[in-house]
Scaffold this active site. Structure first.
Site, PDB file in Angstrom:
ATOM      1  N   HIS A  23     -18.863   7.919  -3.443  1.00  0.00           N
ATOM      2  CA  HIS A  23     -19.344   8.758  -2.345  1.00  0.00           C
ATOM      3  C   HIS A  23     -20.187   9.853  -2.984  1.00  0.00           C
ATOM      4  O   HIS A  23     -19.662  10.737  -3.667  1.00  0.00           O
ATOM      5  CB  HIS A  23     -18.131   9.329  -1.595  1.00  0.00           C
ATOM      6  N   LYS A 168     -23.970  10.496   9.302  1.00  0.00           N
ATOM      7  CA  LYS A 168     -24.416  11.693   8.573  1.00  0.00           C
ATOM      8  C   LYS A 168     -24.870  11.237   7.191  1.00  0.00           C
ATOM      9  O   LYS A 168     -24.177  10.463   6.530  1.00  0.00           O
ATOM     10  CB  LYS A 168     -23.231  12.659   8.511  1.00  0.00           C
ATOM     11  N   LYS A 170     -25.930  12.257   3.350  1.00  0.00           N
ATOM     12  CA  LYS A 170     -25.764  13.313   2.358  1.00  0.00           C
ATOM     13  C   LYS A 170     -27.041  13.387   1.540  1.00  0.00           C
ATOM     14  O   LYS A 170     -27.400  12.411   0.849  1.00  0.00           O
ATOM     15  CB  LYS A 170     -24.573  12.980   1.457  1.00  0.00           C
ATOM     16  N   ASP A 199     -26.526  16.418   5.789  1.00  0.00           N
ATOM     17  CA  ASP A 199     -25.786  17.523   5.183  1.00  0.00           C
ATOM     18  C   ASP A 199     -26.370  17.761   3.793  1.00  0.00           C
ATOM     19  O   ASP A 199     -26.350  16.870   2.940  1.00  0.00           O
ATOM     20  CB  ASP A 199     -24.296  17.172   5.079  1.00  0.00           C
ATOM     21  N   GLU A 225     -27.179  20.269   8.431  1.00  0.00           N
ATOM     22  CA  GLU A 225     -25.954  20.974   8.018  1.00  0.00           C
ATOM     23  C   GLU A 225     -26.163  21.719   6.699  1.00  0.00           C
ATOM     24  O   GLU A 225     -26.611  21.122   5.708  1.00  0.00           O
ATOM     25  CB  GLU A 225     -24.825  19.943   7.891  1.00  0.00           C
ATOM     26  N   ASP A 250     -21.632  25.209   7.557  1.00  0.00           N
ATOM     27  CA  ASP A 250     -20.377  24.583   7.132  1.00  0.00           C
ATOM     28  C   ASP A 250     -19.718  25.472   6.069  1.00  0.00           C
ATOM     29  O   ASP A 250     -18.810  26.246   6.379  1.00  0.00           O
ATOM     30  CB  ASP A 250     -20.649  23.162   6.611  1.00  0.00           C
ATOM     31  N   LYS A 274     -13.306  23.640   9.790  1.00  0.00           N
ATOM     32  CA  LYS A 274     -12.392  22.828   8.980  1.00  0.00           C
ATOM     33  C   LYS A 274     -11.062  23.565   8.903  1.00  0.00           C
ATOM     34  O   LYS A 274     -11.049  24.773   8.607  1.00  0.00           O
ATOM     35  CB  LYS A 274     -12.964  22.630   7.564  1.00  0.00           C
ATOM     36  N   GLU A 328     -15.986  14.508  12.257  1.00  0.00           N
ATOM     37  CA  GLU A 328     -16.202  13.600  11.118  1.00  0.00           C
ATOM     38  C   GLU A 328     -14.858  13.314  10.449  1.00  0.00           C
ATOM     39  O   GLU A 328     -14.774  13.262   9.217  1.00  0.00           O
ATOM     40  CB  GLU A 328     -17.196  14.226  10.131  1.00  0.00           C
TER      41      GLU A 328
HETATM   42  C1  MUC Z   1     -18.989  18.361   3.951  1.00  0.00           C
HETATM   43  O1  MUC Z   1     -19.631  19.128   3.274  1.00  0.00           O
HETATM   44  O2  MUC Z   1     -19.230  18.355   5.128  1.00  0.00           O
HETATM   45  C2  MUC Z   1     -17.778  15.802   5.120  1.00  0.00           C
HETATM   46  C3  MUC Z   1     -18.185  14.511   5.174  1.00  0.00           C
HETATM   47  C4  MUC Z   1     -18.495  14.116   3.873  1.00  0.00           C
HETATM   48  O3  MUC Z   1     -18.903  13.031   3.506  1.00  0.00           O
HETATM   49  O4  MUC Z   1     -18.295  15.161   3.054  1.00  0.00           O
HETATM   50  C5  MUC Z   1     -17.673  16.186   3.757  1.00  0.00           C
HETATM   51  C6  MUC Z   1     -17.906  17.548   3.315  1.00  0.00           C
HETATM   52 MG    MG Z   2     -20.799  19.844   5.066  1.00  0.00          MG
END
Ligand code: MUC
Ligand code: MG
Length: 381
Positions: A23, A168, A170, A199, A225, A250, A274, A328
């Site tokens: 990941h 989402k 990254k 994000d 994000e 976040d 969170k 999520e």
């Molecule tokens: C984050 O920063 O949001 C949430 C989903 C993911 O893949 O990482 C997290 C952390």
């Molecule tokens: Mg995040």
């Protein structure tokens, strides 16, 4: 004479679970996730469980799994032994002054107290929070294999299985041009109808964010994000003001105080809440109330918790009046195995809320024994 149940013991264990694939985030690549599993035993015979996680050791934030365990074992546990197990608010209040920060540890402890109290009363945790407003929560999936073709295949299979339909991405690990090309490739592969968010995990400076968000807006990305440092609140406000696409805080929004300060600065259109960052389920509801009052949207965030932490968050989010941006809470699905006896139920793009007493999940002692870090010579992945 009435009998007040009290806290008999608090145990913690570090558990390393492998992920189903690497990941890849801006600040870390995960091949496993470490869960800090907390068990609170009470004098009337209940055991409540809680969980804390973070991402990539100290790469995501200032609290590591090892530090969370140490904070609970060394500082929190002695303070809480003998405290009232039937009054979660009063017991958590005992930590306010002697324990600064350490929101992840506090969240795990509060979760375990709520779980034990729910079992005692025969009520689900969401009932202790005043009642659920929904029986299931929409859950997106994060595409973060690092490879656009693999991400598209993964997303199409998940849509087909009716597990996730919002994705989402990254970004922030590569150059801006590469990231934009990556998002464009996934947009092409999935078509214009599928909702995509990104994000950046604070990876950009403001100038890069201005260029990046403009390109992502053109690609129809629905939510941006934490594009820049959590400390650059004014920069976040400028970005939120400049673009039509909503900007979500976040890392910048932990608790009700942050929610208030960000709202006062107009720094974000949406908050990713969170339970770990807020310091528990009740603190999450308090932050959500501030967001509601300020007209800021709410999104149910995760620190990639396993089943215990994810379902704890689900209980809290089920009690929030407006969950405009869904959640999520897919953490357990990223893990090859679990430490609870029955895995969470994801159906029709939503996580189903358990209706049994407490959290509605129970620890699998054999799995804990197998995956615990302190079991001699266990490989991590
Ligand atoms: C984050 O920063 O949001 C949430 C989903 C993911 O893949 O990482 C997290 C952390
Ligand atoms: Mg995040």
């Amino acid at each position: 004479m009435s009998y007040t149940p009290s806290i008999e013991s608090i145990d913690t264990v570090l558990v390393d679970l492998p992920t189903i694939r690497p990941h890849k985030l801006a600040m870390a690549t995960m091949s496993h996730q470490t869960l800090v599993v907390v068990s609170i035993r009470t004098t009337d015979g209940f055991v409540g469980i809680g969980e804390a996680t973070t991402i990539g050791g100290l790469a995501y934030g200032e609290q590591s799994p090892e530090g969370i365990k140490l904070a609970i074992d060394t500082y929190i546990s002695p303070l809480l032994r003998g405290a009232d197990a039937g009054n979660v608010n009063a017991t958590m209040q005992l930590l306010v002054s002697p324990i600064q920060g350490n929101s992840f540890a506090k969240s795990a402890v509060e979760t375990a107290l709520l779980d034990a109290h729910g079992q005692r009363l025969g009520l689900p945790v969401h009932a202790l929070l005043g009642g659920a407003l929904r029986t299931s929560l929409p859950v997106l999936w994060t595409l973060a294999s690092g490879d656009a073709t693999r991400d598209v295949d993964e997303a199409l299979a998940l849509i087909e299985a009716r597990r996730h339909r919002v994705f989402k991405l990254k970004i922030g690990r590569r150059s801006l041009a590469d990231d934009v090309a990556h998002v464009a490739a996934i947009r092409r592969g999935l078509g214009g109808e599928v909702m995509l968010t990104v994000d950046v995990n604070q990876a950009w400076d403001e100038a890069t964010a201005v260029r990046g968000i403009a390109s992502l807006e053109d690609l129809g990305v629905a939510l941006i994000e934490q594009p820049i440092s959590r400390r650059n609140r004014r920069g976040l406000a400028r970005l939120a003001d400049r673009f039509d696409v909503p900007v979500m805080a976040d890392e910048a929004v932990h608790d009700a105080q942050d929610a208030f300060d960000l709202a006062a600065d107009g720094a974000a259109d949406v908050y990713a809440l969170k339970i770990s960052q807020a310091g528990g389920l009740w603190p999450t509801l308090r932050a959500a109330a501030v967001a509601d009052a300020a007209g800021v949207g709410i999104y149910g965030g995760t620190l990639l918790e396993g089943s215990i932490g994810s379902i704890a968050a689900a209980h809290a989010f089920s009690a929030c009046p407006h969950m405009t941006w869904g959640t999520e809470l897919f953490g357990p699905l990223l893990l090859k195995d679990d430490v609870v006896t029955e895995r969470l139920v994801y159906r029709d793009f939503e996580l189903q809320l358990p209706q049994g007493p407490g959290l509605g999940v129970r620890l699998d002692a054999n799995k804990i024994d197998f995956y615990r870090r302190d079991r001699a010579s266990r490989p991590v992945a």
